[in-house]
Design a protein around this motif. Structure first.
Motif, PDB file in Angstrom:
ATOM      1  N   THR A  26      -5.862  14.613  -3.758  1.00  0.00           N
ATOM      2  CA  THR A  26      -4.577  13.984  -3.433  1.00  0.00           C
ATOM      3  C   THR A  26      -4.576  12.616  -4.107  1.00  0.00           C
ATOM      4  O   THR A  26      -5.647  12.111  -4.485  1.00  0.00           O
ATOM      5  CB  THR A  26      -4.427  13.772  -1.917  1.00  0.00           C
ATOM      6  OG1 THR A  26      -5.491  12.960  -1.485  1.00  0.00           O
ATOM      7  CG2 THR A  26      -4.417  15.088  -1.162  1.00  0.00           C
ATOM      8  N   TYR A  27      -3.421  12.018  -4.230  1.00  0.00           N
ATOM      9  CA  TYR A  27      -3.358  10.750  -4.970  1.00  0.00           C
ATOM     10  C   TYR A  27      -4.276   9.709  -4.356  1.00  0.00           C
ATOM     11  O   TYR A  27      -5.001   9.007  -5.057  1.00  0.00           O
ATOM     12  CB  TYR A  27      -1.912  10.235  -5.021  1.00  0.00           C
ATOM     13  CG  TYR A  27      -1.784   9.036  -5.923  1.00  0.00           C
ATOM     14  CD1 TYR A  27      -1.724   9.205  -7.300  1.00  0.00           C
ATOM     15  CD2 TYR A  27      -1.775   7.749  -5.413  1.00  0.00           C
ATOM     16  CE1 TYR A  27      -1.654   8.122  -8.150  1.00  0.00           C
ATOM     17  CE2 TYR A  27      -1.697   6.655  -6.259  1.00  0.00           C
ATOM     18  CZ  TYR A  27      -1.637   6.848  -7.626  1.00  0.00           C
ATOM     19  OH  TYR A  27      -1.576   5.771  -8.468  1.00  0.00           O
ATOM     20  N   ARG A  51       4.524  13.654  -3.639  1.00  0.00           N
ATOM     21  CA  ARG A  51       3.094  13.370  -3.585  1.00  0.00           C
ATOM     22  C   ARG A  51       2.386  14.062  -2.430  1.00  0.00           C
ATOM     23  O   ARG A  51       1.213  14.361  -2.522  1.00  0.00           O
ATOM     24  CB  ARG A  51       2.853  11.865  -3.454  1.00  0.00           C
ATOM     25  CG  ARG A  51       2.558  11.230  -4.768  1.00  0.00           C
ATOM     26  CD  ARG A  51       2.010   9.838  -4.608  1.00  0.00           C
ATOM     27  NE  ARG A  51       1.975   9.210  -5.917  1.00  0.00           N
ATOM     28  CZ  ARG A  51       1.840   7.925  -6.114  1.00  0.00           C
ATOM     29  NH1 ARG A  51       1.723   7.122  -5.083  1.00  0.00           N
ATOM     30  NH2 ARG A  51       1.796   7.430  -7.323  1.00  0.00           N
ATOM     31  N   SER A  52       3.136  14.293  -1.337  1.00  0.00           N
ATOM     32  CA  SER A  52       2.485  14.912  -0.180  1.00  0.00           C
ATOM     33  C   SER A  52       2.038  16.336  -0.487  1.00  0.00           C
ATOM     34  O   SER A  52       1.213  16.880   0.218  1.00  0.00           O
ATOM     35  CB  SER A  52       3.428  14.894   1.017  1.00  0.00           C
ATOM     36  OG  SER A  52       4.547  15.688   0.709  1.00  0.00           O
ATOM     37  N   ARG A  53       2.579  16.943  -1.539  1.00  0.00           N
ATOM     38  CA  ARG A  53       2.121  18.288  -1.903  1.00  0.00           C
ATOM     39  C   ARG A  53       1.660  18.336  -3.364  1.00  0.00           C
ATOM     40  O   ARG A  53       1.779  19.355  -4.031  1.00  0.00           O
ATOM     41  CB  ARG A  53       3.186  19.350  -1.588  1.00  0.00           C
ATOM     42  CG  ARG A  53       4.539  19.143  -2.212  1.00  0.00           C
ATOM     43  CD  ARG A  53       5.517  20.178  -1.689  1.00  0.00           C
ATOM     44  NE  ARG A  53       6.847  19.968  -2.216  1.00  0.00           N
ATOM     45  CZ  ARG A  53       7.384  20.698  -3.185  1.00  0.00           C
ATOM     46  NH1 ARG A  53       6.706  21.660  -3.734  1.00  0.00           N
ATOM     47  NH2 ARG A  53       8.618  20.451  -3.591  1.00  0.00           N
ATOM     48  N   LEU A  75       0.838  -1.204   0.000  1.00  0.00           N
ATOM     49  CA  LEU A  75       0.000   0.000   0.000  1.00  0.00           C
ATOM     50  C   LEU A  75       0.870   1.250   0.000  1.00  0.00           C
ATOM     51  O   LEU A  75       0.571   2.231  -0.676  1.00  0.00           O
ATOM     52  CB  LEU A  75      -0.940   0.008   1.222  1.00  0.00           C
ATOM     53  CG  LEU A  75      -2.058  -1.033   1.180  1.00  0.00           C
ATOM     54  CD1 LEU A  75      -2.853  -1.004   2.482  1.00  0.00           C
ATOM     55  CD2 LEU A  75      -2.992  -0.796   0.005  1.00  0.00           C
ATOM     56  N   ASP A  76       1.973   1.176   0.744  1.00  0.00           N
ATOM     57  CA  ASP A  76       2.909   2.308   0.766  1.00  0.00           C
ATOM     58  C   ASP A  76       3.512   2.487  -0.626  1.00  0.00           C
ATOM     59  O   ASP A  76       3.678   3.606  -1.104  1.00  0.00           O
ATOM     60  CB  ASP A  76       3.995   2.049   1.806  1.00  0.00           C
ATOM     61  CG  ASP A  76       5.072   3.114   1.768  1.00  0.00           C
ATOM     62  OD1 ASP A  76       4.747   4.251   2.127  1.00  0.00           O
ATOM     63  OD2 ASP A  76       6.204   2.811   1.366  1.00  0.00           O
ATOM     64  N   HIS A  77       3.805   1.356  -1.293  1.00  0.00           N
ATOM     65  CA  HIS A  77       4.338   1.395  -2.647  1.00  0.00           C
ATOM     66  C   HIS A  77       3.342   2.095  -3.579  1.00  0.00           C
ATOM     67  O   HIS A  77       3.709   2.891  -4.425  1.00  0.00           O
ATOM     68  CB  HIS A  77       4.615  -0.036  -3.112  1.00  0.00           C
ATOM     69  CG  HIS A  77       4.916  -0.163  -4.574  1.00  0.00           C
ATOM     70  ND1 HIS A  77       6.169   0.027  -5.080  1.00  0.00           N
ATOM     71  CD2 HIS A  77       4.117  -0.443  -5.624  1.00  0.00           C
ATOM     72  CE1 HIS A  77       6.130  -0.142  -6.395  1.00  0.00           C
ATOM     73  NE2 HIS A  77       4.897  -0.424  -6.752  1.00  0.00           N
ATOM     74  N   LEU A  78       2.028   1.793  -3.374  1.00  0.00           N
ATOM     75  CA  LEU A  78       1.000   2.377  -4.227  1.00  0.00           C
ATOM     76  C   LEU A  78       0.746   3.843  -3.921  1.00  0.00           C
ATOM     77  O   LEU A  78       0.629   4.659  -4.817  1.00  0.00           O
ATOM     78  CB  LEU A  78      -0.323   1.613  -4.070  1.00  0.00           C
ATOM     79  CG  LEU A  78      -0.445   0.253  -4.739  1.00  0.00           C
ATOM     80  CD1 LEU A  78      -1.834  -0.299  -4.493  1.00  0.00           C
ATOM     81  CD2 LEU A  78      -0.202   0.363  -6.240  1.00  0.00           C
ATOM     82  N   PHE A  79       0.634   4.153  -2.627  1.00  0.00           N
ATOM     83  CA  PHE A  79       0.144   5.482  -2.253  1.00  0.00           C
ATOM     84  C   PHE A  79       1.212   6.395  -1.661  1.00  0.00           C
ATOM     85  O   PHE A  79       0.981   7.596  -1.541  1.00  0.00           O
ATOM     86  CB  PHE A  79      -1.016   5.357  -1.255  1.00  0.00           C
ATOM     87  CG  PHE A  79      -2.159   4.551  -1.790  1.00  0.00           C
ATOM     88  CD1 PHE A  79      -2.846   4.997  -2.906  1.00  0.00           C
ATOM     89  CD2 PHE A  79      -2.523   3.356  -1.206  1.00  0.00           C
ATOM     90  CE1 PHE A  79      -3.894   4.252  -3.425  1.00  0.00           C
ATOM     91  CE2 PHE A  79      -3.563   2.615  -1.719  1.00  0.00           C
ATOM     92  CZ  PHE A  79      -4.256   3.057  -2.833  1.00  0.00           C
ATOM     93  N   GLY A  80       2.321   5.853  -1.264  1.00  0.00           N
ATOM     94  CA  GLY A  80       3.357   6.664  -0.625  1.00  0.00           C
ATOM     95  C   GLY A  80       4.083   7.533  -1.639  1.00  0.00           C
ATOM     96  O   GLY A  80       3.861   7.442  -2.858  1.00  0.00           O
ATOM     97  N   ALA A  81       4.940   8.413  -1.144  1.00  0.00           N
ATOM     98  CA  ALA A  81       5.713   9.283  -2.020  1.00  0.00           C
ATOM     99  C   ALA A  81       7.015   8.581  -2.389  1.00  0.00           C
ATOM    100  O   ALA A  81       7.921   8.481  -1.573  1.00  0.00           O
ATOM    101  CB  ALA A  81       6.008  10.600  -1.306  1.00  0.00           C
TER     102      ALA A  81
END
Lengths: 220, 414
Positions: free
Chosen positions: B267-268, B54-56, B41-47
């Motif tokens: 956001t993503y 991605r956070s901004r 999930l981190d791979h998909l949604f993380g920066a």
């Protein structure tokens, strides 16, 4: 110090009702060494459990140090046991997974006592029973007499006013039994109130007073 | 106190090695599954590369035309013109990049076909993303203006097309669908799971076949809006919403078929969710389903552990009796057994972490996902710790409650 009035204990199952204690009236004064005697199954241990607030009576009143305990919550009872009472059991009930000193520290875990203070008090208690050289040992490495001395150290570490001993010499030979009784007598001389359950007449005679039970009834 | 509890927990573990093995095996396996899922999930949604900002970032990827009764709906990416007019003009954003959604093409090497993913982008694309240039540089405004036939390719395509012999390929020509493009840069490729930035070859949007001049609102383009800092995102969203609100109905009604236009800068993660959920109600339902699935994954092994623990209460009865006799309140015992269980869970968690590390190394190396970069980073690690705690609590509370309620006199008889 300990007052029981009209205490009764009934064990009920779906089909049977057993009267374990019937109309018990006891008044143990501060500093007394009292023994409770009677044949097996007469209710001695049940009585001691009730005095020690380990079990509740079916009827009657109990006062510890002038306070009736019927309406005490579990939390209050736990606190009272922790502060006022110390227990010694026939089968020692030491925790085999803990070292001697860790076993002795148990009552202090439930007080606001620092780890350092706990260690010091536990060492002091073990010195009193002559086992300061066995602190790091585990219960399985000790003889029966030594285990009971650890149990006594655990009972006295919190400096309770009352010590309740359930056949403390029952699992020991007579020499060891006498040694344990000697320690209890010394504690009594130092001010502790002691109630001891025993079926050994000779032991009982060495205490201040004798309460006899027969079939759940107080006979003397 | 804590040391005392942990000492006991450790000794209890050592008491029955086989039971301990079974318990730890169950915990480790469960937590490994959850940790690998977390890492994925981190791979998909993380920066992560090449979308490290991605956070901004906000994504404008779907345009929905519908009617107020929701009976007819048309949705898909926007046209380049639409994004140029409504996204590129955002004043609160630091940068806005427009790129096509995805495209496919073919190249041939010695008669052998290479299937390619293609992407047409503007110049900002290289600022909004964090591609690592192994050779050369990105295209610039001049290339865009002149509609130059230039391309940035990935290292994988370089190796496939030119054969990697250490020699620079910048300046060489690549033939894609009978058009020759000059390679001006080589980037380290990215995983296909980052759909808006993944490609094998990148062209300026003015290059042939991009269809950037298509008229109408709908097209094949998406936008990534970069904020100066994450705190600016709501302001950018509000500005974008106001842009959309000003669009006259005649522009999207399509002969009165539609009267509602929905385009969001999300956001993503929100954008991803909006692909499956249209309303807040749908979203709550989705969260509930995901929560339930996670609870099942954790719950079933936890229930098993509860059973094992409860059945072993009697073994600890004397200890419970002693502790209570010497003044332990039920609450203290409850905590003792919960802490013990959490301690055991954390041991399982440590094994799970090692196993997860091995599993994700395997996934990364397997090639199932090109350029996969699954990691155990700080967020994954913290979530893993949280998962351990939840599992420890889930499997520990009931046995602890049962143990703490044991009657003293009965416990001491055992």
């Amino acid at each position: 110090m300990i007052k029981l009035q009209n205490v009764e204990k009934v064990y009920r199952t779906s089909s049977i009702e057993t009267l374990a204690l019937n109309n018990i009236n006891i008044d143990v004064k501060k500093g007394e060494f009292v023994s409770i005697m009677g044949p097996s199954g007469c209710g001695k241990s049940t009585l001691l459990n009730i005095i020690g607030l380990l079990d509740a009576p079916s009827k009657g009143q109990i006062e510890i140090d002038g306070s009736p305990v019927e309406r005490y919550t579990d939390k209050h009872l736990a606190e009272l046991r922790n502060r006022k009472l110390g227990f010694i059991f026939q089968s020692f009930h030491l925790i085999n997974d803990l070292s001697v000193i860790d076993n002795v520290e148990i009552p202090l875990l439930y007080r606001n006592t620092s780890a350092k203070q706990r260690r010091e008090l536990a060492q002091e208690a073990l010195e009193k029973v002559g086992l300061s050289n066995r602190m790091k040992h585990f219960p399985k490495q000790l003889s029966g007499g030594q285990k009971q001395r650890v149990a006594i150290a655990r009972a006295i570490v919190g400096k309770p006013e009352i010590i309740l001993a359930d056949e403390p010499t029952g699992n020991l030979d007579s020499a060891m039994g006498n040694e344990i009784l000697g320690i209890l007598q010394k504690l009594n001389t130092d001010g502790a109130t002691i109630v001891m359950v025993t079926h050994d007449e000779a032991m009982a005679k060495k205490t201040d007073r004798l309460i006899r039970l027969f079939d759940g009834t107080q006979v003397s | 106190m804590l040391t005392n509890y942990i000492k006991i927990a450790w000794k209890v573990l050592l008491r029955h090695p086989f039971y301990t093995f079974i318990t730890l095996f169950g915990i480790t396996l469960t937590l490994t599954v959850l940790m690998v899922v977390t890492s994925f999930l981190d791979h998909l949604f993380g920066a992560h590369y090449p979308e490290e900002k991605r956070s901004r970032s906000l994504y404008i990827a779907t345009l929905i035309q519908t009617d107020s009764a929701n009976t007819t709906m048309s949705s898909g990416p926007a046209s380049f013109e639409f994004l140029k007019k409504y996204a590129k003009t955002l004043k609160t954003a630091e940068r806005v990049s427009v790129m096509n959604n995805f495209g496919f093409s073919n190249a041939y090497v010695n008669g052998k076909r290479i299937k390619l993913n293609t992407k047409y982008t503007d110049v900002e694309f290289w600022s909004v993303t964090d591609f690592e240039f192994l050779e050369g540089k990105p295209y610039d405004e001049t290339n865009i203006r002149n509609a130059d036939h230039v391309a940035v390719i990935t290292d994988a395509l370089r190796d496939q097309y030119f054969g990697f012999d250490g020699e620079s390929v910048v300046g060489k020509t690549i033939d894609i669908e009978n058009i020759n493009y000059r390679v001006i840069g080589v980037v380290k490729g990215s995983p296909p799971t980052r759909v808006y930035t993944y490609s094998d070859v990148y062209f300026p949007y003015t290059a042939p076949k991009s269809n950037y001049e298509e008229k109408g609102m709908r097209g094949r383009f998406v936008a990534i809006v970069l904020a100066k800092n994450p705190a600016d995102l709501p302001a950018i969203q509000a500005e974008f919403d106001s842009h959309i609100a000003r669009i006259p109905r005649s522009e999207y009604s399509d002969n009165n078929r539609f009267n509602v236009l929905i385009v969001k800068a999300d956001t993503y993660f929100d954008h991803f969710l909006s692909m499956f959920t249209r309303s807040d109600k749908d979203r709550i339902a989705l969260y509930a389903i995901v929560g339930l699935v996670l609870l099942m994954i954790m719950g079933l092994p936890a229930v098993n552990l509860v059973n094992v623990n409860v059945s072993r209460i009697l073994e600890r009865a004397s200890e419970i009796g002693v502790r209570k006799a010497f003044g332990a309140p039920a609450k203290a015992l409850l905590w003792q057994f919960i802490i013990e269980n959490i301690f055991i869970t954390f041991i399982g968690g440590a094994f799970a972490l090692i196993l997860t590390f091995a599993v994700i190394q395997f996934i990364n190396a397997s090639g199932w996902i090109a350029y996969a970069d699954l990691t155990i980073n700080l967020p994954v690690f913290l979530i893993s710790i949280l998962v351990c705690l939840v599992f420890g609590l889930l499997s520990g509370v009931l046995p602890a409650f049962r143990m703490s309620r044991l009657k003293i006199a009965e416990a001491l008889k055992v």
